[in-house]
Scaffold this motif. Sequence first.
Motif, short mmCIF file in Angstrom:
data_model
loop_
_atom_site.label_atom_id
_atom_site.label_comp_id
_atom_site.label_asym_id
_atom_site.label_seq_id
_atom_site.Cartn_x
_atom_site.Cartn_y
_atom_site.Cartn_z
N UNK A 157 -37.31 9.86 5.63
CA UNK A 157 -36.70 9.36 6.86
C UNK A 157 -35.92 10.43 7.60
N UNK A 158 -35.46 11.47 6.89
CA UNK A 158 -34.75 12.58 7.52
C UNK A 158 -35.68 13.69 7.98
N UNK A 159 -36.98 13.44 8.00
CA UNK A 159 -38.02 14.39 8.41
C UNK A 159 -38.16 15.59 7.48
N UNK A 160 -37.64 15.50 6.28
CA UNK A 160 -37.81 16.58 5.30
C UNK A 160 -39.17 16.44 4.63
N UNK A 161 -39.82 17.57 4.40
CA UNK A 161 -41.13 17.56 3.76
C UNK A 161 -40.97 17.22 2.28
N UNK A 162 -41.64 16.17 1.86
CA UNK A 162 -41.62 15.76 0.45
C UNK A 162 -42.86 16.29 -0.28
#
Length: 157
Positions: free
Chosen positions: A26-31
Amino acid sequence: MYKLNFDAAVFTDSSTLGVGVMIRNAGSQVMAALSSKGNAVMDSEEAGVLACRRALEFAIEVGFSDLIVEGDNSNVIRSIVSTQADWSRLGNLYEDIRCLAGRLRLVEFRAIRRAANRVAHSLARFARNLREEVVWLEEDPPPMLEALYVDSCSLSI
């Protein structure tokens, strides 16, 4: 919910397909991200269907179960969410995607603009020179850093 973007690139000179997948929180961090090379396809619809199927397989492999799946081929997305039987040559691939989606706890499919799918597209293009699939977990893949930067700039406006 995590956002999964997928895209395909067709390399006519080598008769191969590139697949790019990115999963963000949701924070636009790449998982998680994937760049993969596949066999030749007949058209962009087949490329998109194969890319979506590989994207869902990848998401399940790395343990995601709540996804918003986004792709820029609206015909592919429309066919995936259709409840009508598909007797076309790609019907079995669409059914594979629906079966994979059924293994997820929550899933939603969305068609997005090509400009909003730059990161997945850059990963698909990166596959051109790959011999084997490349996976990144919780890190920004180098092939998509520029596209990630452009995306983050547009999100902050």
